[in-house]
Scaffold this motif. Structure first.
Motif, short mmCIF file in Angstrom:
data_model
loop_
_atom_site.label_atom_id
_atom_site.label_comp_id
_atom_site.label_asym_id
_atom_site.label_seq_id
_atom_site.Cartn_x
_atom_site.Cartn_y
_atom_site.Cartn_z
N ALA A 7 -7.09 -92.81 30.05
CA ALA A 7 -7.37 -94.24 29.94
C ALA A 7 -6.55 -94.99 30.99
CB ALA A 7 -7.00 -94.74 28.55
N GLY A 8 -7.16 -95.99 31.59
CA GLY A 8 -6.49 -96.75 32.64
C GLY A 8 -7.00 -96.41 34.01
N THR A 13 -7.43 -96.48 41.03
CA THR A 13 -6.31 -95.69 40.52
C THR A 13 -6.84 -94.59 39.63
OG1 THR A 13 -4.28 -95.71 39.20
CG2 THR A 13 -6.00 -97.24 38.56
N THR A 14 -6.11 -93.48 39.55
CA THR A 14 -6.53 -92.37 38.71
C THR A 14 -6.07 -92.54 37.27
OG1 THR A 14 -4.52 -91.08 39.12
CG2 THR A 14 -6.34 -90.81 40.68
N GLY A 15 -5.07 -93.38 37.03
CA GLY A 15 -4.51 -93.51 35.70
C GLY A 15 -3.52 -92.42 35.35
N VAL A 16 -3.33 -91.44 36.24
CA VAL A 16 -2.35 -90.37 36.01
C VAL A 16 -0.97 -90.89 36.36
CG1 VAL A 16 -1.61 -88.06 36.71
CG2 VAL A 16 -4.04 -88.56 36.45
N THR A 30 0.46 -88.08 31.53
CA THR A 30 -0.90 -88.38 31.09
C THR A 30 -1.81 -87.19 31.38
OG1 THR A 30 -1.15 -89.51 33.22
CG2 THR A 30 -0.80 -90.89 31.29
N PRO A 31 -2.10 -86.37 30.38
CA PRO A 31 -2.98 -85.21 30.60
C PRO A 31 -4.37 -85.64 31.07
CG PRO A 31 -1.83 -85.06 28.49
CD PRO A 31 -1.60 -86.45 29.00
N PHE A 32 -5.06 -84.73 31.76
CA PHE A 32 -6.43 -85.00 32.19
C PHE A 32 -7.19 -83.67 32.26
CE2 PHE A 32 -3.98 -84.30 36.05
CZ PHE A 32 -4.80 -83.53 36.85
#
Length: 353
Positions: A7-8, A13-16, A30-32
């Motif tokens: 999320a984000g 931006t990747t949100g990571v 932040t897992p993905f």
């Protein structure tokens, strides 16, 4: 998209997110998920981890959990060529996770699992759907060569020496050719072609950088995106414009190769030439080593001696110059005090208040 991001994540931006642990160690908080855009061979795919509840059933998803990473494991002296972070950041985080699992596997499986991790890295680096996180082919090849050579050194030490011998054989063969191929050298023509080639290469780089700035963030120039159009603006370029950059780069390569050719044959290094029999022997060792490496689970390993033979000398030269320059810059640090970590000045002031 090959990535299912947290999320984000937005187009810019990747949100990571990364937590700084030490100057060169981070924790991804932040897992993905990642799905290679092309399937691996079945023998290697079977060695990749299987996760529950993937984002969908149409892709082979890999879950990248919260864990420590050093981003790209690039020695500091080579950051002038390939930095530890950049377009390849997401790909190397995926590789870090898979390579870490390979080290924990039974010893008989470590090499094959590391081979699968390296294949995923190359797929992630060249993934056409990764947008601005798709690395160039040269950067991808350099990073893949580095991790592949490390794979042999860590898990197949005996074959690593085969790789080293094949690389040295390539140097001997190329050295003999450089000393014996070509007609009468024309140094002035070589300098002219070299300067013009560098100028054309600079123009290509400038044009490529301009296109990258004009392109919507996160969008790569592909047939799926025929125009470069930032939100709310008129088109600022065509996808075909990338062929202008490629044409200029190809012209620069031709000019630089012409510069090298006009300098041949080269004089023996330090006055010591490569004997013909040694050059032929080196060529045979190079071919035999490349053929032996082709038996690896990753067929691309056959080109490792070639990439190391071609990239080794310039990379070594860059590293040598960098070490010399940095040694001079580090001299003042020898007389400075060091601390174990940053000082919390905010809490320090409030504690004294």
């Amino acid at each position: 998209m090959p990535y299912a991001l947290p999320a984000g994540a937005r187009p810019d931006t990747t949100g990571v997110q990364l937590q700084i642990d030490t100057p060169r160690r981070f924790t991804m908080t932040t897992p993905f998920w990642y799905a290679p855009f092309r399937p691996l061979p079945e023998s290697l795919d079977a060695l990749l981890p299987h996760a529950e509840n993937p984002p969908d059933d149409q892709h082979r998803w890999l879950h990248i959990p919260r864990e420590s990473t050093d981003l790209g494991s690039v020695p500091g002296v080579l950051w002038g060529l390939v930095a530890s972070y950049g377009r390849h950041t997401l790909a190397v985080i995926v590789h870090d996770h898979l390579a870490g699992l390979a080290k924990l596997a039974p010893e008989t499986e470590r090499f094959d699992r590391a081979s699968a991790a390296d294949e995923v890295l190359y797929a992630a680096l060249r993934d056409p759907e990764a947008g601005r996180y798709r690395a160039s082919w040269f950067r991808s090849l350099v990073l893949w060569t580095g991790v592949s050579a490390a794979r042999y050194y860590q898990h197949r030490r005996s074959i690593f020496w085969v790789l080293a011998a094949a690389t040295v054989g390539g140097w001997l063969g190329l050295g003999w050719l450089a000393e014996n191929v070509g007609g009468r050298p024309f140094p002035l023509a070589g300098w002219i072609l070299g300067v013009v080639g560098l100028v054309v290469l600079g123009v290509a780089g400038t044009f490529a950088a301009r296109l990258a700035r004009l392109r919507p963030q996160g969008v790569a120039p592909t047939p799926a995106h025929p125009t470069f159009m930032p939100e709310g603006e008129q088109p600022v370029g065509r996808a075909s414009d990338i062929w202008v950059v490629r044409g200029l780069a190809a012209a620069a390569i031709v000019l630089l190769l012409g510069a090298v050719w006009t300098a041949l044959p080269l004089p023996p290094l330090f006055g010591l030439g490569v004997p013909g029999f040694l050059g032929l022997l080196g060529l045979l060792v190079f071919l035999a080593g490349s053929g032996y490496l082709a038996r690896s689970p990753v067929r691309r390993d056959a080109v490792l001696p070639l990439t190391l033979a071609l990239a080794g000398p310039p990379v070594g030269l860059v590293a040598l110059i960098t070490v010399g320059v940095l040694s001079l810059m580090w001299l003042p640090d020898a007389f400075s005090t060091t601390t174990e970590g940053p000082v919390n000045t905010v809490n320090g002031r409030s504690g004294r208040g």
